[in-house]
Design a protein around this motif. Sequence first.
Motif, PDB file in Angstrom:
ATOM      1  N   ASP A 194       0.817  -1.209   0.000  1.00 43.51           N
ATOM      2  CA  ASP A 194       0.000   0.000   0.000  1.00 43.51           C
ATOM      3  C   ASP A 194       0.851   1.258   0.000  1.00 43.51           C
ATOM      4  O   ASP A 194       2.043   1.222   0.290  1.00 43.51           O
ATOM      5  N   VAL A 195       0.167   2.395  -0.280  1.00 41.56           N
ATOM      6  CA  VAL A 195       0.763   3.715  -0.111  1.00 41.56           C
ATOM      7  C   VAL A 195      -0.002   4.391   1.025  1.00 41.56           C
ATOM      8  O   VAL A 195      -1.234   4.451   0.990  1.00 41.56           O
ATOM      9  N   ASP A 196       0.729   4.887   2.029  1.00 39.20           N
ATOM     10  CA  ASP A 196       0.108   5.540   3.170  1.00 39.20           C
ATOM     11  C   ASP A 196      -0.655   6.770   2.699  1.00 39.20           C
ATOM     12  O   ASP A 196      -0.121   7.594   1.945  1.00 39.20           O
ATOM     13  N   ALA A 197      -1.912   6.928   3.140  1.00 36.14           N
ATOM     14  CA  ALA A 197      -2.764   8.033   2.699  1.00 36.14           C
ATOM     15  C   ALA A 197      -2.273   9.391   3.196  1.00 36.14           C
ATOM     16  O   ALA A 197      -2.494  10.413   2.549  1.00 36.14           O
ATOM     17  N   THR A 198      -1.606   9.446   4.326  1.00 33.92           N
ATOM     18  CA  THR A 198      -1.147  10.703   4.886  1.00 33.92           C
ATOM     19  C   THR A 198       0.251  11.076   4.410  1.00 33.92           C
ATOM     20  O   THR A 198       0.471  12.184   3.920  1.00 33.92           O
ATOM     21  N   LEU A 199       1.199  10.173   4.550  1.00 32.01           N
ATOM     22  CA  LEU A 199       2.598  10.459   4.220  1.00 32.01           C
ATOM     23  C   LEU A 199       2.935  10.209   2.747  1.00 32.01           C
ATOM     24  O   LEU A 199       3.943  10.696   2.263  1.00 32.01           O
ATOM     25  N   HIS A 200       2.111   9.402   2.083  1.00 33.76           N
ATOM     26  CA  HIS A 200       2.350   9.004   0.680  1.00 33.76           C
ATOM     27  C   HIS A 200       3.638   8.192   0.550  1.00 33.76           C
ATOM     28  O   HIS A 200       4.343   8.294  -0.442  1.00 33.76           O
ATOM     29  N   TRP A 201       3.951   7.397   1.565  1.00 32.84           N
ATOM     30  CA  TRP A 201       5.112   6.503   1.549  1.00 32.84           C
ATOM     31  C   TRP A 201       4.630   5.080   1.290  1.00 32.84           C
ATOM     32  O   TRP A 201       3.603   4.659   1.811  1.00 32.84           O
ATOM     33  N   PRO A 202       5.393   4.307   0.526  1.00 33.72           N
ATOM     34  CA  PRO A 202       5.003   2.917   0.283  1.00 33.72           C
ATOM     35  C   PRO A 202       5.302   2.032   1.496  1.00 33.72           C
ATOM     36  O   PRO A 202       6.214   2.312   2.271  1.00 33.72           O
ATOM     37  N   SER A 203       4.499   0.982   1.651  1.00 31.68           N
ATOM     38  CA  SER A 203       4.747   0.032   2.733  1.00 31.68           C
ATOM     39  C   SER A 203       4.272  -1.351   2.312  1.00 31.68           C
ATOM     40  O   SER A 203       3.406  -1.488   1.457  1.00 31.68           O
ATOM     41  N   ALA A 204       4.846  -2.349   2.924  1.00 35.21           N
ATOM     42  CA  ALA A 204       4.473  -3.738   2.664  1.00 35.21           C
ATOM     43  C   ALA A 204       4.257  -4.446   3.991  1.00 35.21           C
ATOM     44  O   ALA A 204       5.069  -4.329   4.899  1.00 35.21           O
ATOM     45  N   GLN A 205       3.141  -5.166   4.093  1.00 35.27           N
ATOM     46  CA  GLN A 205       2.873  -5.998   5.264  1.00 35.27           C
ATOM     47  C   GLN A 205       3.405  -7.401   4.966  1.00 35.27           C
ATOM     48  O   GLN A 205       3.183  -7.944   3.885  1.00 35.27           O
ATOM     49  N   LEU A 206       4.126  -7.951   5.942  1.00 32.44           N
ATOM     50  CA  LEU A 206       4.758  -9.248   5.767  1.00 32.44           C
ATOM     51  C   LEU A 206       4.375 -10.184   6.902  1.00 32.44           C
ATOM     52  O   LEU A 206       4.223  -9.752   8.052  1.00 32.44           O
ATOM     53  N   LYS A 207       4.223 -11.460   6.584  1.00 36.76           N
ATOM     54  CA  LYS A 207       4.029 -12.481   7.606  1.00 36.76           C
ATOM     55  C   LYS A 207       5.256 -13.390   7.533  1.00 36.76           C
ATOM     56  O   LYS A 207       5.551 -13.975   6.494  1.00 36.76           O
ATOM     57  N   VAL A 208       6.001 -13.463   8.647  1.00 33.69           N
ATOM     58  CA  VAL A 208       7.215 -14.268   8.721  1.00 33.69           C
ATOM     59  C   VAL A 208       6.931 -15.466   9.612  1.00 33.69           C
ATOM     60  O   VAL A 208       6.480 -15.310  10.749  1.00 33.69           O
TER      61      VAL A 208
END
Length: 167
Positions: A86-100
């Motif tokens: 996703d792209v954060d709606a406020t900061l406009h930074w990309p992020s990835a959720q991971l399950k390890v």
Amino acid sequence: MRRTTLAITAVSLAVLGLAACDPSITTSTPTGPAVEATTTGAPPAPGTPAPTLPAAVPTLPTAVPTLPAAPGNADATGDVELTSCDVDATLHWPSAQLKVTNRSSKSSNYMIQVEFVDAAGTRIGEGLAATNNLAAGQAATLKAQGAVETKGKISCKVTNVTRYASL
């Protein structure tokens, strides 16, 4: 007689002590070739030989030593599942959720690198996620955060997973 002997001994010690303090008397021996130096920084007088360097100048090794391989396990990519990008709606930074999920037999530490790509296929950044002391068979949810402002649709890709045994 005894007083005379004591007086001569005292005077002898005093003379030796004064001689030891005299800066014009030296007891050291030279250990190498003498080199004259000028205090003004001026070059030596014409006809004066220039000081020479020692004949044996040490050389650096030509081969660069290689570092040992990292102690991590390259087969740990199967331990990581990308659950959202996703792209954060406020900061406009990309992020990835991971399950390890630790699929090894020992408690382990993980270091995960994620690449962020825009809709045109251009790499726009990367993010890191890490966890320590994940027990064998245990799972954890992590977030790899980028720090580049972006808008629009992105895709995420896990590019490297390193697993280390916990101490």
